[in-house]
Design a protein around this motif. Structure first.
Motif, short mmCIF file in Angstrom:
data_model
loop_
_atom_site.label_atom_id
_atom_site.label_comp_id
_atom_site.label_asym_id
_atom_site.label_seq_id
_atom_site.Cartn_x
_atom_site.Cartn_y
_atom_site.Cartn_z
N ASP A 146 -3.69 -1.58 4.43
CA ASP A 146 -4.12 -1.58 5.83
C ASP A 146 -3.11 -2.24 6.77
O ASP A 146 -3.40 -2.40 7.96
CB ASP A 146 -5.51 -2.22 5.97
CG ASP A 146 -5.55 -3.65 5.49
OD1 ASP A 146 -4.49 -4.30 5.45
OD2 ASP A 146 -6.65 -4.13 5.15
N ASP A 193 -7.33 -1.12 -1.52
CA ASP A 193 -7.32 -2.07 -0.40
C ASP A 193 -8.59 -1.90 0.44
O ASP A 193 -9.09 -2.88 1.00
CB ASP A 193 -6.06 -1.86 0.46
CG ASP A 193 -5.65 -3.14 1.19
OD1 ASP A 193 -6.08 -4.24 0.78
OD2 ASP A 193 -4.89 -3.04 2.16
N LYS A 197 -12.68 -4.85 1.07
CA LYS A 197 -13.38 -5.41 2.23
C LYS A 197 -14.81 -5.83 1.88
O LYS A 197 -15.42 -6.64 2.57
CB LYS A 197 -13.41 -4.41 3.41
CG LYS A 197 -12.08 -3.75 3.75
CD LYS A 197 -10.88 -4.65 3.66
CE LYS A 197 -9.58 -3.90 3.77
NZ LYS A 197 -8.43 -4.58 3.20
N HIS A 273 -8.00 -10.85 -2.50
CA HIS A 273 -6.61 -10.87 -2.05
C HIS A 273 -5.90 -12.12 -2.58
O HIS A 273 -4.72 -12.07 -2.92
CB HIS A 273 -6.53 -10.79 -0.53
CG HIS A 273 -6.44 -9.38 0.00
ND1 HIS A 273 -7.49 -8.51 -0.08
CD2 HIS A 273 -5.41 -8.71 0.59
CE1 HIS A 273 -7.12 -7.34 0.45
NE2 HIS A 273 -5.86 -7.44 0.87
N HIS A 289 -0.03 -3.43 -4.13
CA HIS A 289 -0.95 -4.37 -3.47
C HIS A 289 -2.41 -3.91 -3.59
O HIS A 289 -3.28 -4.65 -4.03
CB HIS A 289 -0.54 -4.52 -2.00
CG HIS A 289 -1.56 -5.25 -1.18
ND1 HIS A 289 -1.68 -6.63 -1.20
CD2 HIS A 289 -2.52 -4.80 -0.32
CE1 HIS A 289 -2.67 -6.98 -0.40
NE2 HIS A 289 -3.20 -5.89 0.15
N CYS A 293 -5.64 -5.60 -5.57
CA CYS A 293 -6.83 -6.00 -4.79
C CYS A 293 -8.08 -5.29 -5.32
O CYS A 293 -9.15 -5.87 -5.37
CB CYS A 293 -6.64 -5.68 -3.31
SG CYS A 293 -5.43 -6.74 -2.53
ZN LIG Z 1 -4.74 -5.80 1.65
#
Ligand SMILES: [Zn+2]
Length: 372
Positions: A146, A193, A197, A273, A289, A293
């Motif tokens: 993001d 990613d 959230k 994260h 990444h 995550c």
């Molecule tokens: Zn991230």
């Protein structure tokens, strides 16, 4: 071909945020600044419109284009014909402070900086533009995380192993033709990613309850909506047709905007994260990444009492890794990362601050979720 779509966001809103979303805390929070991208151009073939897209910032000045060599071989002709003789290319080799300095040097007398590429070029260009007080435009060629829209830059050589606050891009131009032709692995990583959230928002809510930290319900909802694009539609997303790629890109852009609204990375980045950042230190070249995550989210979801199996099966459906061996990391490094992740950023209260991991509990968590 779908029509292109342009989204307008208002810029620089300063608001007083009170505790109405968490009345039980009875705390009035300080004001904070929201910085958002002003325009987003998304659609098939829109890269050829890049010159017009950045015109308001450039006039006749040169335009610094920060990009890696692979991306240049793919899109340089289109970008050159869109920008004409104004384009001044700077090759980005790594996401580190040396490359930021080179882009800053090249940007003397330029009207703006454009980061064209995946993670590295966008992060390097974003921080260089922030330090030079120049407008920054983000032109993602993949949808792997993001950072394409967020105000944060993730780089090596800074004094901390996690993202630093910069400014969000002034504009984002996302060409679905280009992004859909990127390797599948990058798109799957973007899904990782996005699902993160779920636990980032849970951590934020926990921190608000425990520490009285500001919690923004709207920013949290926006981030969760993006995560649910993957959780609810993983089978369709996993086929990565043009419409799914577009959903994925819009979801990633929205999570970056959620961070801009929150004024912090809270809605996008929590304990999962921190786990990923610690793994970056222990195994710097293993996994992308979003992949790390995603794996972190499976485990943190279990700690939070969320449906971690749903997270895991969504990641499987989009082709993202769900085990340490799939990203080439040994069990030991996963366990050490779980035990030590919260030390990376002690000011950020997460489930790992509440449920302190030791080797035994970390091994149980990673084993019971199938990560090791
Ligand atoms: Zn991230």
């Amino acid at each position: 071909m779908e029509p292109r779509r342009s989204i307008d966001f208002s810029l620089l809103l300063r608001i007083e945020l009170k505790s109405s979303l968490l009345p039980s805390l009875n705390v009035v929070h300080a004001s904070h600044l929201m910085e958002l991208p002003t325009k987003v151009l998304i659609g098939e073939g829109v890269l050829s419109e890049l010159g017009e897209f950045v015109r308001e910032s450039t006039g006749r000045k040169k335009v610094v284009v920060a990009s890696g060599s692979n991306v240049q071989s793919k899109v340089r002709d289109i970008v050159d014909s869109a920008l004409g003789s104004q384009a001044a290319w700077v090759q980005v080799i790594a996401a580190d402070t040396e490359n930021v300095k080179r882009v800053m040097q090249a940007s003397m007398g330029s009207g703006c900086i454009i980061g064209v590429g995946g993670g590295k070029s966008v992060d390097v260009g974003k921080l260089a533009a922030f330090r030079r007080h120049l407008p920054f435009y983000s032109v993602p060629t993949s949808a792997s995380h993001d950072g394409i829209s967020s105000p944060f830059a993730s780089l090596k050589g800074l004094d901390r192993p996690y993202s630093v606050m910069a400014k969000p891009p002034l504009g984002i131009l996302a060409d679905i033709d280009v992004i859909a032709s990127a390797p599948r692995r990058l798109l799957s990583s973007g899904c990782g990613d996005l699902v993160s959230k779920l636990t980032a928002v849970k951590d934020w809510q926990l921190a608000a309850r425990v520490t009285g930290e500001y919690y923004g319900g709207y920013a949290a909802s926006l981030a969760l909506m993006s995560a649910n694009v993957v959780i609810d539609g993983s089978k369709k997303i996993g086929r990565f047709g043009r419409d799914s790629v577009r959903d994925l890109v819009e979801a990633l852009i929205s999570t970056g905007v959620a961070a801009g609204i929150a004024g912090s990375s809270r809605p996008c980045s929590g304990s999962e994260h921190l786990f990923s950042h610690y793994l970056d230190l222990l195994a710097p070249n293993s996994g992308l990444h979003g992949e790390k995550c995603g794996i972190g989210t499976i485990m943190m979801a279990k700690l939070h009492g969320l449906d971690w199996r749903a997270v895991r099966s969504a990641l499987v459906n989009v082709g993202a890794p769900v085990t340490a061996s799939e990203i080439g990391v040994c069990d030991e490094k996963v366990i050490e990362s779980l035990v030590r992740a919260s030390s990376i950023r002690p000011d950020r209260y997460t489930i790992l601050s509440r449920r302190r991991m030791n080797r035994r509990s970390a091994g149980e968590l990673a084993g019971s979720t199938g990560v090791v």
